[in-house]
Design a protein around this motif. Structure first.
Motif, short mmCIF file in Angstrom:
data_model
loop_
_atom_site.label_atom_id
_atom_site.label_comp_id
_atom_site.label_asym_id
_atom_site.label_seq_id
_atom_site.Cartn_x
_atom_site.Cartn_y
_atom_site.Cartn_z
N TYR A 1 0.83 -1.20 0.00
CA TYR A 1 0.00 0.00 0.00
C TYR A 1 0.86 1.25 0.00
O TYR A 1 1.99 1.22 0.49
CB TYR A 1 -0.89 0.04 1.25
CG TYR A 1 -1.96 -1.02 1.24
CD1 TYR A 1 -3.19 -0.79 0.64
CD2 TYR A 1 -1.72 -2.26 1.83
CE1 TYR A 1 -4.17 -1.77 0.63
CE2 TYR A 1 -2.69 -3.25 1.82
CZ TYR A 1 -3.92 -3.00 1.21
OH TYR A 1 -4.88 -3.96 1.19
N THR B 1 -5.24 9.36 1.70
CA THR B 1 -5.47 8.58 0.47
C THR B 1 -4.72 7.26 0.62
O THR B 1 -3.51 7.26 0.90
CB THR B 1 -4.95 9.35 -0.76
OG1 THR B 1 -5.57 10.61 -0.77
CG2 THR B 1 -5.24 8.59 -2.05
N LYS C 1 -3.74 3.75 -1.32
CA LYS C 1 -3.73 3.09 -2.64
C LYS C 1 -3.19 1.67 -2.49
O LYS C 1 -2.12 1.47 -1.91
CB LYS C 1 -2.87 3.89 -3.61
CG LYS C 1 -2.86 3.30 -5.00
CD LYS C 1 -2.29 4.23 -6.02
CE LYS C 1 -2.41 3.60 -7.40
NZ LYS C 1 -1.86 4.44 -8.44
N ASN C 2 -3.95 0.73 -3.03
CA ASN C 2 -3.48 -0.65 -3.08
C ASN C 2 -2.56 -0.77 -4.29
O ASN C 2 -3.02 -0.66 -5.43
CB ASN C 2 -4.69 -1.59 -3.20
CG ASN C 2 -4.27 -3.04 -3.20
OD1 ASN C 2 -3.19 -3.39 -3.68
ND2 ASN C 2 -5.13 -3.90 -2.66
N ARG D 1 -1.01 -3.28 -5.50
CA ARG D 1 -1.12 -4.53 -6.27
C ARG D 1 -2.27 -4.44 -7.27
O ARG D 1 -2.18 -4.94 -8.38
CB ARG D 1 -1.34 -5.74 -5.36
CG ARG D 1 -0.26 -5.93 -4.28
CD ARG D 1 1.01 -6.56 -4.85
NE ARG D 1 2.19 -6.11 -4.12
CZ ARG D 1 2.69 -6.68 -3.04
NH1 ARG D 1 2.12 -7.76 -2.54
NH2 ARG D 1 3.77 -6.21 -2.47
N THR D 2 -3.42 -3.79 -6.83
CA THR D 2 -4.60 -3.74 -7.71
C THR D 2 -4.78 -2.36 -8.35
O THR D 2 -5.55 -2.21 -9.29
CB THR D 2 -5.87 -4.04 -6.90
OG1 THR D 2 -6.03 -2.99 -5.92
CG2 THR D 2 -5.81 -5.38 -6.20
N GLY D 3 -4.13 -1.35 -7.82
CA GLY D 3 -4.29 0.00 -8.33
C GLY D 3 -5.48 0.73 -7.72
O GLY D 3 -5.68 1.92 -7.98
N GLU D 4 -6.31 0.04 -6.92
CA GLU D 4 -7.48 0.70 -6.31
C GLU D 4 -7.04 1.76 -5.32
O GLU D 4 -6.07 1.56 -4.60
CB GLU D 4 -8.32 -0.33 -5.55
CG GLU D 4 -9.16 -1.22 -6.42
CD GLU D 4 -9.74 -2.35 -5.59
OE1 GLU D 4 -10.86 -2.18 -5.09
OE2 GLU D 4 -9.04 -3.38 -5.42
N GLN D 5 -7.85 2.82 -5.27
CA GLN D 5 -7.52 3.94 -4.39
C GLN D 5 -8.76 4.42 -3.67
O GLN D 5 -9.85 4.41 -4.26
CB GLN D 5 -6.94 5.05 -5.27
CG GLN D 5 -6.37 6.20 -4.50
CD GLN D 5 -5.57 7.12 -5.42
OE1 GLN D 5 -4.71 6.67 -6.16
NE2 GLN D 5 -5.88 8.40 -5.37
N CYS D 6 -8.66 4.81 -2.39
CA CYS D 6 -9.82 5.35 -1.70
C CYS D 6 -9.36 6.32 -0.60
O CYS D 6 -8.17 6.37 -0.27
CB CYS D 6 -10.66 4.23 -1.09
SG CYS D 6 -9.74 3.26 0.10
#
Ligand code: HAM
Length: 438
Positions: free
Chosen positions: A390, A405, A407-408, A410-415
């Protein structure tokens, strides 16, 4: 003068250290699952402990020294004499069976070669305090469980099992006098190392008049049933040796490990103290010396002037098994990894970023950050290079809404996550495998 690492010794840079820790942890974990407890001893002992108990092979390879009081010591070349000494000293208070393992560093003044070094780690697993060959079978099963866990199969490795009393009876049937049995064992142990001519020459010294061909044909066609018939013909002692071996062989089947094993009369082991079953692990396709060696030693504590405490166990070196795992592509990919890399969106956020780094570390996460103040994109690529799972960005949202913020990588997901929730208990937000297991 430019210094180098001494011959046969190793520098463990972090890359090698990761592999080393992985191996030692796996050895430890497998031993624990079989109910063995860890012990350790001193790195050097009185020299006599080895000169009296280990046998010629090891004694010729000792690193020894004298202290100012003229006492002679040796760096430990093996663990078994230390183990026997420790167990003998507390014999009456230790509950039986004594199931102990150790991961010591060893020293042998050997000629360095593939899989043989002058300093190495050696996994030792021993059971003391029982004559029952279930103990012999169990230590073999521990080793085989480790082999399974690293992905080695009976196609890769072979546990060659024999028994000194069985081998002694076979030698006797060829006409070797009992007083020459130990010398004959010493020579048999070097069967694979000596040129055939040299083997024949030394055999003729030990057993003048007894054909070496007869010995070789016995060794090569060591069918278990045949051998045991011969052994039984040697009388009650022969019967006992044969029964012990059959029982061991059946226990190996009961424990589900017999498919890794074969009977091989050529295995007698070089160390002087073995008295019963003996075994060695060899690689089938790679030119490596033994990966493991062990056996039963029922008189060792008595040789140390203690009570009789029978024992059985093995030692496995790190160097030969790592060579085999590398050659068969079975070493795990062990890059350095982080849980979280903390990024500051602008220089003024850096002090807050450091506080967040410290809070995450205190929560048990492996966490790092960039020493240089640089653009966010550069910090992200640093996070990728460090194989972080992360990235947390500390920016305007923290000041405006108390958010970070996340960001994962490995997957590119962000929240966006609440900074207070995340810093108090990051694990549920990060999900499984974070914090990662060391
Ligand atoms: P050993 O046959 O001398 O037995 O060594 C056992 C194993 O230690 C070898 O098969 C090899 O894997 C490793 N080893 C030996 N020498 C070296 C070296 N120079 N470099 C790297 N690895 C090496 C013993 O030491 C017995 N004390 C084992 C034992 C334990 N028997 C009963 N309990």
């Amino acid at each position: 003068m430019k210094f180098q690492c001494p011959p046969g010794m190793r520098d463990f840079y972090p890359e090698q250290m990761r592999v080393q820790r992985w191996l030692l942890e796996l050895w430890r974990q497998v031993s624990r699952t079989f109910g063995f407890e860890e012990y350790e001893g001193p790195t050097f002992e009185f020299l006599d402990l080895y000169t009296v108990k280990s046998g010629e092979g090891i004694v010729s390879e000792l690193f020894s020294f004298t202290d100012r009081g003229d006492r002679r010591f040796a760096l430990r070349p093996e663990m078994t004499p230390t183990l026997a000494r420790m167990v003998a000293a507390k014999a009456s208070s230790l509950p039986r069976p004594i199931k102990w393992f150790s991961l010591p560093r060893m020293f042998r003044a050997e000629k360095p070669q593939r899989g043989r070094l002058r300093e190495f780690y050696q996994w030792n697993v021993d059971v003391l305090g029982t004559d029952d060959v279930i103990a012999d079978a169990e230590v073999i099963a521990v080793a085989i469980e480790f082999l399974r866990q690293v992905g080695l199969s009976p196609q890769d490795v072979l546990m060659r099992v024999s028994s000194r009393p069985v081998a002694a009876a076979v030698l006797e049937s060829l006409g070797i006098a009992p007083e020459n049995t130990l010398r004959a064992f010493g020579l048999l142990d070097r069967f694979d190392k000596l040129e055939p001519e040299e083997f024949r020459r030394q055999w003729s010294e030990i057993a003048p008049g007894i054909s070496c061909e007869a010995l070789l044909s016995r060794l090569e066609t060591a069918d278990l049933d045949d051998c045991l018939k011969l052994v039984r013909s040697a009388g009650p002692q022969g019967d006992e040796a044969a029964d012990q071996f059959i029982k061991l062989w059946n226990r190996l089947a009961d424990l589900g490990v017999q498919q890794f094993c074969c009977f091989d009369l050529k295995v007698v082991r070089g160390l002087a103290y073995y008295t019963g079953p003996v075994f060695e692990l060899t690689a089938r396709q790679h030119q490596l010396r033994a990966l493991l060696g062990g056996g039963r030693y029922d008189n060792l504590t008595e040789l140390l002037e203690g009570p009789r405490i029978p024992g059985v166990g093995f030692g496995m070196g790190d160097a030969p098994i790592l060579e085999l795992l590398a050659a068969t592509g079975k070493l795990p990919d062990l890059a350095d990894e982080l849980d979280v890399f903390v990024i500051d969106a602008a220089e003024e956020y850096f002090p807050r970023a450091l506080q967040i780094v410290q809070a995450l570390r205190r929560a048990g996460l492996t966490c790092d950050f960039s020493y240089r103040r640089q653009p966010v994109s550069k910090q992200f690529s640093q996070a990728q290079k460090r194989r972080s799972r992360y990235a947390v960005v500390v920016g305007d949202e923290l000041i405006q809404r108390n958010q970070l913020t996340l960001k994962n990588l490995r997957t590119g997901e962000q929240c966006l996550v609440s900074a207070s929730n995340f810093l108090t208990d990051p694990a549920p937000i990060l999900g499984p495998n974070c914090p990662r297991q060391p």
